[in-house]
Design a protein around this motif. Structure first.
Motif, PDB file in Angstrom:
ATOM      1  N   ASP A  35       0.987  -0.852   0.470  1.00  8.61           N
ATOM      2  CA  ASP A  35       0.043  -0.534  -0.418  1.00  8.61           C
ATOM      3  C   ASP A  35       1.068   0.832  -0.204  1.00  8.61           C
ATOM      4  N   LEU A  36       1.730   1.284   0.683  1.00  8.74           N
ATOM      5  CA  LEU A  36       3.226   2.698   0.751  1.00  8.74           C
ATOM      6  C   LEU A  36       3.877   2.249  -0.049  1.00  8.74           C
ATOM      7  N   LYS A  37       4.198   1.821  -0.996  1.00 11.18           N
ATOM      8  CA  LYS A  37       4.998   1.335  -2.302  1.00 11.18           C
ATOM      9  C   LYS A  37       5.075   2.739  -3.354  1.00 11.18           C
ATOM     10  N   SER A  38       3.798   3.609  -3.306  1.00  8.42           N
ATOM     11  CA  SER A  38       3.227   4.898  -3.926  1.00  8.42           C
ATOM     12  C   SER A  38       3.524   6.415  -4.281  1.00  8.42           C
ATOM     13  N   THR A  39       3.376   6.001  -2.253  1.00  2.00           N
ATOM     14  CA  THR A  39       3.490   7.087  -1.484  1.00  2.00           C
ATOM     15  C   THR A  39       4.966   7.373  -0.564  1.00  2.00           C
ATOM     16  N   HIS A  40       6.209   6.400  -0.341  1.00  2.00           N
ATOM     17  CA  HIS A  40       6.601   6.448   0.485  1.00  2.00           C
ATOM     18  C   HIS A  40       7.338   5.680   0.174  1.00  2.00           C
ATOM     19  N   ARG A  41       8.618   5.533   0.839  1.00  2.00           N
ATOM     20  CA  ARG A  41       9.591   4.417   0.839  1.00  2.00           C
ATOM     21  C   ARG A  41       9.761   2.859   1.921  1.00  2.00           C
ATOM     22  N   PRO A  42       8.594   2.111   2.282  1.00  2.00           N
ATOM     23  CA  PRO A  42       8.561   0.764   2.724  1.00  2.00           C
ATOM     24  C   PRO A  42      10.023   0.691   2.908  1.00  2.00           C
ATOM     25  N   VAL A  43      10.189  -0.212   3.992  1.00  2.00           N
ATOM     26  CA  VAL A  43      11.395  -1.271   4.413  1.00  2.00           C
ATOM     27  C   VAL A  43      10.814  -2.483   5.691  1.00  2.00           C
TER      28      VAL A  43
END
Length: 272
Positions: A35-43
């Protein structure tokens, strides 16, 4: 030379470091990660002893500080991130996130915590539930020491969910939980014997979202309540489910995380 930390990373923008609970892996957060890949850099990180991360070589001296340092080395060393990051942590992962925020205050933009198991707080405020937690761990140690890994996992899972749901889990899930009991016991020790204190947590300056499950046991919600009473910038949220809601009610928990991040950002996170 720091050991390589197994992880998944994607996207661009501000890093959101995802820390799973005991007896789980970085895959716990796979839906939120996507879900977060389009707005943040999830790690998403495998904490020591879980997933692809080996058991600590020196378990006698293992600590939450060690967990926090390996995360810092990954994000700001291996991945080369320069700015502050958001941290999301469940259970033991939440306790590690708090420790990280104390050790690296200038590298943290926010904390989103789901029932962090900062077990030392019960003893610090002399809460009677500290004895319940010790009795639970002693029972698990006894079962595990007698070779009953499944029984030990059942004791842990059912007590933290306030149910008898362990036997309803698929055999593969039961086996995975059973295999993580040894590290879970080490996690408990590190959260009891830590150098962290309420005084340290009171110094955390970043915004904090602290979520709990409406059906969670008193042991886990009491620790969250202590934190709520002592953190500077805290927003409390209750969701359907118990201590394992980030796994079994991921849709609602992930919506809380995304909503909190959206409040801290100039760009709203789109609905999925």
């Amino acid at each position: 030379m720091p050991h390589f930390v197994p992880h998944d990373a994607a996207g661009s923008g501000t890093p959101v470091v995802l820390l799973h609970g005991s007896m789980n892996t970085r895959r716990q957060w796979r839906l939120l990660f996507d879900d977060l890949k389009s707005t943040h850099r999830p790690v998403a990180v495998d904490l020591t002893g879980y997933g692809e991360a080996p058991f600590p070589e020196d378990s006698a001296h293992h600590s939450m500080d060690v967990e926090a340092r390996r995360i810092h080395d990954l994000v700001h060393g291996h991945l080369g991130e320069e700015g502050a990051c958001h941290l999301v942590g469940h259970s033991y992962g939440g306790a590690v996130a708090l420790c990280y925020a104390v050790l690296y205050p200038f590298h943290v933009k926010s904390l989103t915590l789901f029932e962090p198991m900062s077990n030392h707080l019960l003893a610090e405020v002399n809460h009677p539930l500290q004895h319940d937690g010790k009795q639970l761990i002693d029972a698990i140690i006894s079962l595990h020491g007698n070779g009953d890994g499944v029984g030990a996992a059942r004791e842990f899972f059912n007590n933290l969910t306030g149910s008898n749901a362990f036997d309803l889990l698929p055999a593969g899930a039961q086996g995975a939980l059973s295999g993580g009991v040894g590290k879970m016991l080490l996690d408990y020790r590190t959260t009891v014997e830590t150098s962290m204190s309420l005084s340290d947590y009171r110094q955390i300056d970043c915004p904090v979202c602290l979520a709990t499950g409406r059906q969670s046991p008193e042991l886990t919600t009491t620790i969250s309540g202590i934190l709520c009473d002592n953190l500077k910038q805290v927003t409390s949220v209750a969701v359907r489910g118990d201590h394992m809601a980030p796994v079994f009610n991921a849709t609602e928990v992930n919506a809380v995380v995304k909503g909190f991040l959206a409040e801290l950002s100039d760009e709203p996170i789109p609905e999925c």
